[in-house]
Design a protein around this motif. Sequence first.
Motif, PDB file in Angstrom:
ATOM      1  N   LEU A  46      65.736 -14.095  83.674  1.00  0.00           N
ATOM      2  CA  LEU A  46      66.088 -15.180  83.387  1.00  0.00           C
ATOM      3  C   LEU A  46      65.074 -15.955  84.310  1.00  0.00           C
ATOM      4  O   LEU A  46      64.548 -15.898  85.493  1.00  0.00           O
ATOM      5  N   GLU A  47      64.335 -17.054  83.401  1.00  0.00           N
ATOM      6  CA  GLU A  47      63.420 -18.104  84.235  1.00  0.00           C
ATOM      7  C   GLU A  47      64.171 -18.581  85.377  1.00  0.00           C
ATOM      8  O   GLU A  47      65.198 -19.112  85.185  1.00  0.00           O
ATOM      9  N   ILE A  98      66.080 -30.702  84.280  1.00  0.00           N
ATOM     10  CA  ILE A  98      66.341 -31.511  83.454  1.00  0.00           C
ATOM     11  C   ILE A  98      66.074 -30.686  82.103  1.00  0.00           C
ATOM     12  O   ILE A  98      67.022 -30.552  81.100  1.00  0.00           O
ATOM     13  N   THR A  99      65.064 -30.485  81.705  1.00  0.00           N
ATOM     14  CA  THR A  99      64.370 -29.978  80.259  1.00  0.00           C
ATOM     15  C   THR A  99      65.041 -28.678  80.425  1.00  0.00           C
ATOM     16  O   THR A  99      65.280 -28.348  79.054  1.00  0.00           O
ATOM     17  N   GLY A 100      65.150 -27.801  81.144  1.00  0.00           N
ATOM     18  CA  GLY A 100      65.770 -26.434  81.218  1.00  0.00           C
ATOM     19  C   GLY A 100      67.269 -26.398  81.045  1.00  0.00           C
ATOM     20  O   GLY A 100      67.747 -25.754  80.136  1.00  0.00           O
ATOM     21  N   GLY A 101      67.933 -27.633  81.397  1.00  0.00           N
ATOM     22  CA  GLY A 101      69.416 -27.853  81.010  1.00  0.00           C
ATOM     23  C   GLY A 101      69.401 -28.324  79.800  1.00  0.00           C
ATOM     24  O   GLY A 101      70.383 -27.874  79.149  1.00  0.00           O
ATOM     25  N   GLY A 104      69.087 -25.387  77.197  1.00  0.00           N
ATOM     26  CA  GLY A 104      69.990 -24.263  77.424  1.00  0.00           C
ATOM     27  C   GLY A 104      69.433 -23.236  78.245  1.00  0.00           C
ATOM     28  O   GLY A 104      70.208 -21.879  78.477  1.00  0.00           O
ATOM     29  N   GLN A 105      68.232 -23.107  78.853  1.00  0.00           N
ATOM     30  CA  GLN A 105      67.657 -22.237  79.471  1.00  0.00           C
ATOM     31  C   GLN A 105      68.392 -22.128  81.018  1.00  0.00           C
ATOM     32  O   GLN A 105      68.500 -21.199  81.679  1.00  0.00           O
ATOM     33  N   TYR A 106      68.918 -23.462  81.413  1.00  0.00           N
ATOM     34  CA  TYR A 106      69.577 -23.231  82.896  1.00  0.00           C
ATOM     35  C   TYR A 106      71.070 -23.987  82.471  1.00  0.00           C
ATOM     36  O   TYR A 106      71.378 -24.472  81.463  1.00  0.00           O
ATOM     37  N   ASN A 107      72.085 -23.699  83.338  1.00  0.00           N
ATOM     38  CA  ASN A 107      73.258 -24.465  83.151  1.00  0.00           C
ATOM     39  C   ASN A 107      73.477 -25.945  83.226  1.00  0.00           C
ATOM     40  O   ASN A 107      72.935 -26.359  84.276  1.00  0.00           O
ATOM     41  N   THR A 111      72.717 -28.859  86.271  1.00  0.00           N
ATOM     42  CA  THR A 111      71.423 -29.433  86.522  1.00  0.00           C
ATOM     43  C   THR A 111      71.807 -30.943  86.446  1.00  0.00           C
ATOM     44  O   THR A 111      71.085 -31.796  87.077  1.00  0.00           O
ATOM     45  N   GLN A 112      72.885 -31.359  85.626  1.00  0.00           N
ATOM     46  CA  GLN A 112      73.313 -32.640  85.639  1.00  0.00           C
ATOM     47  C   GLN A 112      73.796 -33.170  86.807  1.00  0.00           C
ATOM     48  O   GLN A 112      73.374 -34.199  87.409  1.00  0.00           O
ATOM     49  N   ARG A 113      74.562 -32.276  87.518  1.00  0.00           N
ATOM     50  CA  ARG A 113      74.919 -32.651  89.013  1.00  0.00           C
ATOM     51  C   ARG A 113      74.048 -32.671  89.925  1.00  0.00           C
ATOM     52  O   ARG A 113      73.924 -33.581  90.846  1.00  0.00           O
TER      53      ARG A 113
END
Length: 136
Positions: A46-47, A98-101, A104-107, A111-113
């Motif tokens: 996982l990155e 943000i871009t990872g979120g 779908g790469q990150y939760n 990332t929003q919070r």
Amino acid sequence: MGKHKYIETPEKMYELFEAYKKETKENPRTKLEYVGKDGLRVKTPLETPLTMEGFSGYVYRQGVTTNIHDYFANTRDAYANYSSICSRIREEVRTDQITGGLVGQYNASITQRLNNLAEKTHNTNVEQPLFGPDDE
């Protein structure tokens, strides 16, 4: 005479950040999963997202300084010439999260919070009585 700076120049700070990014992206975290009917154990890479805390820890582990927060906060106006590089570092961390979120790469919720992007709803409903005082 100004205070001694552990990170001598803004350019040196950005070099440290680039090294942190490289180390972080080249060393993914892993997730243990069980695959197939036999439940074969597989470690899925996982990155790892960039974080300000991660950068701070990296600088500490490199033996540069125990605290980079003064540079970012411009404590006592002693780090004004670092403000542009600090802004750039914050932007790169935020963009990665943000871009990872978004992809779908990150939760996405986390990332929003972390980046104050959570949708805010305002309750504008005001409770109204069904009958006025004269309708009883």
